[in-house]
Design a protein around this motif. Structure first.
Motif, PDB file in Angstrom:
ATOM      1  N   LEU A 141       0.808  -1.213   0.000  1.00  0.00           N
ATOM      2  CA  LEU A 141       0.000   0.000   0.000  1.00  0.00           C
ATOM      3  C   LEU A 141       0.842   1.264   0.000  1.00  0.00           C
ATOM      4  CD1 LEU A 141      -2.968  -0.834   2.408  1.00  0.00           C
ATOM      5  CD2 LEU A 141      -2.946  -0.807  -0.077  1.00  0.00           C
ATOM      6  N   VAL A 142       2.096   1.177   0.436  1.00  0.00           N
ATOM      7  CA  VAL A 142       2.959   2.351   0.470  1.00  0.00           C
ATOM      8  C   VAL A 142       3.795   2.472  -0.799  1.00  0.00           C
ATOM      9  CG1 VAL A 142       3.084   2.355   2.980  1.00  0.00           C
ATOM     10  CG2 VAL A 142       4.740   1.028   1.681  1.00  0.00           C
ATOM     11  N   CYS A 143       3.561   1.615  -1.773  1.00  0.00           N
ATOM     12  CA  CYS A 143       4.352   1.624  -3.010  1.00  0.00           C
ATOM     13  C   CYS A 143       3.571   2.329  -4.109  1.00  0.00           C
ATOM     14  CB  CYS A 143       4.694   0.194  -3.446  1.00  0.00           C
ATOM     15  SG  CYS A 143       5.453  -0.815  -2.148  1.00  0.00           S
ATOM     16  N   TYR A 144       4.313   2.778  -5.119  1.00  0.00           N
ATOM     17  CA  TYR A 144       3.657   3.336  -6.294  1.00  0.00           C
ATOM     18  C   TYR A 144       2.878   2.250  -7.036  1.00  0.00           C
ATOM     19  CZ  TYR A 144       5.841   7.935  -6.105  1.00  0.00           C
ATOM     20  OH  TYR A 144       6.214   9.200  -5.737  1.00  0.00           O
ATOM     21  N   THR A 145       3.446   1.062  -7.151  1.00  0.00           N
ATOM     22  CA  THR A 145       2.791  -0.056  -7.833  1.00  0.00           C
ATOM     23  C   THR A 145       2.250  -1.000  -6.775  1.00  0.00           C
ATOM     24  OG1 THR A 145       4.354   0.141  -9.664  1.00  0.00           O
ATOM     25  CG2 THR A 145       3.068  -1.890  -9.525  1.00  0.00           C
ATOM     26  N   ILE A 146       0.919  -1.030  -6.625  1.00  0.00           N
ATOM     27  CA  ILE A 146       0.296  -1.844  -5.588  1.00  0.00           C
ATOM     28  C   ILE A 146      -0.101  -3.206  -6.146  1.00  0.00           C
ATOM     29  CG2 ILE A 146      -1.607  -1.974  -3.947  1.00  0.00           C
ATOM     30  CD1 ILE A 146      -1.637   1.049  -3.863  1.00  0.00           C
ATOM     31  N   THR A 147      -0.724  -3.245  -7.305  1.00  0.00           N
ATOM     32  CA  THR A 147      -1.210  -4.495  -7.883  1.00  0.00           C
ATOM     33  C   THR A 147      -0.580  -4.705  -9.252  1.00  0.00           C
ATOM     34  OG1 THR A 147      -3.127  -3.454  -8.966  1.00  0.00           O
ATOM     35  CG2 THR A 147      -3.396  -4.175  -6.680  1.00  0.00           C
ATOM     36  N   THR A 148      -0.770  -5.917  -9.751  1.00  0.00           N
ATOM     37  CA  THR A 148      -0.261  -6.241 -11.085  1.00  0.00           C
ATOM     38  C   THR A 148      -1.217  -5.824 -12.188  1.00  0.00           C
ATOM     39  OG1 THR A 148      -1.264  -8.446 -10.940  1.00  0.00           O
ATOM     40  CG2 THR A 148       1.003  -8.203 -10.144  1.00  0.00           C
ATOM     41  N   GLY A 149      -2.417  -5.391 -11.830  1.00  0.00           N
ATOM     42  CA  GLY A 149      -3.424  -5.057 -12.826  1.00  0.00           C
ATOM     43  C   GLY A 149      -4.322  -6.217 -13.191  1.00  0.00           C
ATOM     44  N   SER A 150      -4.041  -7.413 -12.681  1.00  0.00           N
ATOM     45  CA  SER A 150      -4.874  -8.584 -12.943  1.00  0.00           C
ATOM     46  C   SER A 150      -5.616  -8.969 -11.674  1.00  0.00           C
ATOM     47  CB  SER A 150      -4.015  -9.756 -13.424  1.00  0.00           C
ATOM     48  OG  SER A 150      -3.025 -10.080 -12.445  1.00  0.00           O
ATOM     49  N   SER A 151      -6.605  -9.835 -11.814  1.00  0.00           N
ATOM     50  CA  SER A 151      -7.443 -10.264 -10.694  1.00  0.00           C
ATOM     51  C   SER A 151      -7.612 -11.767 -10.724  1.00  0.00           C
ATOM     52  CB  SER A 151      -8.812  -9.572 -10.744  1.00  0.00           C
ATOM     53  OG  SER A 151      -8.680  -8.170 -10.707  1.00  0.00           O
ATOM     54  N   ASP A 152      -7.911 -12.322  -9.568  1.00  0.00           N
ATOM     55  CA  ASP A 152      -8.239 -13.734  -9.453  1.00  0.00           C
ATOM     56  C   ASP A 152      -9.511 -13.866  -8.631  1.00  0.00           C
ATOM     57  OD1 ASP A 152      -7.365 -13.086  -6.940  1.00  0.00           O
ATOM     58  OD2 ASP A 152      -5.688 -14.490  -6.900  1.00  0.00           O
ATOM     59  N   GLU A 153      -9.737 -15.012  -8.022  1.00  0.00           N
ATOM     60  CA  GLU A 153     -10.969 -15.234  -7.295  1.00  0.00           C
ATOM     61  C   GLU A 153     -11.103 -14.359  -6.053  1.00  0.00           C
ATOM     62  OE1 GLU A 153     -11.064 -19.217  -5.909  1.00  0.00           O
ATOM     63  OE2 GLU A 153      -9.091 -19.139  -4.945  1.00  0.00           O
ATOM     64  N   LEU A 154      -9.996 -13.812  -5.564  1.00  0.00           N
ATOM     65  CA  LEU A 154     -10.011 -12.948  -4.380  1.00  0.00           C
ATOM     66  C   LEU A 154      -9.811 -11.485  -4.726  1.00  0.00           C
ATOM     67  CD1 LEU A 154      -7.969 -15.128  -1.858  1.00  0.00           C
ATOM     68  CD2 LEU A 154     -10.449 -14.927  -2.085  1.00  0.00           C
ATOM     69  N   GLY A 155      -9.860 -11.133  -5.990  1.00  0.00           N
ATOM     70  CA  GLY A 155      -9.737  -9.737  -6.376  1.00  0.00           C
ATOM     71  C   GLY A 155      -8.375  -9.411  -6.944  1.00  0.00           C
ATOM     72  N   ALA A 156      -7.931  -8.180  -6.683  1.00  0.00           N
ATOM     73  CA  ALA A 156      -6.683  -7.684  -7.253  1.00  0.00           C
ATOM     74  C   ALA A 156      -5.497  -8.465  -6.706  1.00  0.00           C
ATOM     75  CB  ALA A 156      -6.519  -6.198  -6.947  1.00  0.00           C
ATOM     76  N   VAL A 157      -4.554  -8.748  -7.602  1.00  0.00           N
ATOM     77  CA  VAL A 157      -3.338  -9.494  -7.236  1.00  0.00           C
ATOM     78  C   VAL A 157      -2.254  -8.498  -6.884  1.00  0.00           C
ATOM     79  CG1 VAL A 157      -1.610 -11.132  -8.038  1.00  0.00           C
ATOM     80  CG2 VAL A 157      -3.996 -11.391  -8.746  1.00  0.00           C
ATOM     81  N   PRO A 158      -1.641  -8.594  -5.703  1.00  0.00           N
ATOM     82  CA  PRO A 158      -0.577  -7.645  -5.342  1.00  0.00           C
ATOM     83  C   PRO A 158       0.624  -7.792  -6.256  1.00  0.00           C
ATOM     84  CG  PRO A 158      -1.407  -8.805  -3.403  1.00  0.00           C
ATOM     85  CD  PRO A 158      -1.973  -9.507  -4.601  1.00  0.00           C
ATOM     86  N   ALA A 159       1.298  -6.676  -6.498  1.00  0.00           N
ATOM     87  CA  ALA A 159       2.499  -6.691  -7.323  1.00  0.00           C
ATOM     88  C   ALA A 159       3.656  -7.289  -6.544  1.00  0.00           C
ATOM     89  CB  ALA A 159       2.838  -5.269  -7.778  1.00  0.00           C
ATOM     90  N   ALA A 160       4.661  -7.706  -7.284  1.00  0.00           N
ATOM     91  CA  ALA A 160       5.869  -8.271  -6.683  1.00  0.00           C
ATOM     92  C   ALA A 160       7.066  -7.439  -7.118  1.00  0.00           C
ATOM     93  CB  ALA A 160       6.033  -9.735  -7.093  1.00  0.00           C
TER      94      ALA A 160
END
Length: 317
Positions: free
Chosen positions: A198-217
């Motif tokens: 949440l403190v990063c510029y890039t929070i998610t990968t832009g894709s989703s799965d069964e639980l919603g947004a996928v966090p970025a790595a």
């Protein structure tokens, strides 16, 4: 019978009035008929609503596999349709999922069939996925470590409840219990991973799965404008050996040996050297003596004899 069989005047008048009345009724506008149909329709709607309300009330305690369980789920869907705030919708989904876990516990006490367990667990997973997806979408957009912490705690509690129930469930339904607990473990991991981004510029990968947004790595480039960014504490610089306002130290003059003998002539500098520095005589320090203190003698005592016999004298002073 001839003329004797003809109707009399009164009978003819009665037949004529009856025919005229039927003709008038046929030619009249259908106002009264339409009003009667509207009344019947309103009564039918009121009856349906009354029966629906009673049925919904009776289905409040219905369990998976009961005939009224479908009506209970329909009422929950209607409640979701009347909820317009996304966060409130997510909370309702998680509330319904909590209700499913409680119903599964009641099924274990009643010894229900395996199909009832399958129905309850399937509905639990449906509400779980919907609630987590909506809530993580809100957190990704608006931030909120507190929401993620509450969701993680909720998932851990529901996993513990299912773990207590699986021992009393039928053997055929235990795999379904295990799958539900695995899904809850994924929810806990998702909240942890998402919270760290949440403190990063890039929070998610832009894709989703069964639980919603996928966090970025990968590496996290901190966003100072994030509502969840932690402001580092202000550290004071270490104190220096000498304050900046203090005068710079000066080298002391070289010490010289003073001849205590009485000179017999003028002092001359040593050959090839510099004459010794002349030390200035410090100015004498004088202290002003304190002003003399004067004491004023107290006024004399004045004694007046008593004006009335038996009273003490009056003393002034």
């Amino acid at each position: 019978m001839g003329a004797s069989g003809a109707p009399d005047a009164e009978t003819r008048k009665r037949i004529r009035d009856e025919i005229a009345g039927r003709l008038a009724e046929a030619e009249a506008p259908p106002k009264r008929r339409g009003h009667a149909v509207a009344n019947l329709a309103a009564a039918a709607v009121a009856l349906v609503l009354a029966l629906g309300g009673i049925t919904l009330l009776l289905s409040k305690d219905a369990l998976p596999g009961d005939p009224l369980y479908g009506i209970k789920r329909a009422g929950e869907s209607a409640a979701l349709g009347l909820t317009f705030d996304e966060q409130d919708k997510a909370k309702k989904h998680l509330e319904f999922a909590t209700n499913r876990v409680g119903e599964l516990g009641e099924l274990t006490r009643q010894g229900a069939s395996t199909g009832a367990y399958f129905t309850g667990l399937a509905d639990f997973e449906t509400d779980l996925r919907a609630g987590v997806s909506q809530l993580t979408a809100i957190v990704t957009d608006q931030g909120g470590q507190t929401r993620l912490a509450e969701l993680r705690t909720w998932a851990r509690q529901q996993s513990d409840r299912l773990g207590f129930q699986v021992g009393s469930a039928p053997a055929e339904a235990r795999d379904k219990f295990a799958a539900a607990r695995v899904l809850l473990d994924k929810v806990q991991a998702r909240t942890t991973d998402l919270g760290s981004r949440l403190v990063c510029y890039t929070i998610t990968t832009g894709s989703s799965d069964e639980l919603g947004a996928v966090p970025a790595a990968g590496d996290c480039v901190r966003d100072p404008g994030s509502p969840d960014a932690v402001v580092p504490p202000v550290t004071q610089p270490p104190p220096s050996s000498a304050p900046t306002w203090s005068p710079s130290p000066t080298s002391a003059p070289p010490s010289s040996v003073v001849d205590t003998a009485t000179p017999t002539g003028p002092l001359a500098p040593p050959s090839g050297g510099v004459p010794p520095p002349v030390m200035a005589t410090p100015a004498p320090v004088t202290k002003t003596p304190p002003p003399p203190t004067t004491t004023t003698p107290p006024p004399p005592l004045i004694s007046i004899p008593p004006l009335i016999p038996g009273l003490p004298p009056i003393v002034i002073g």
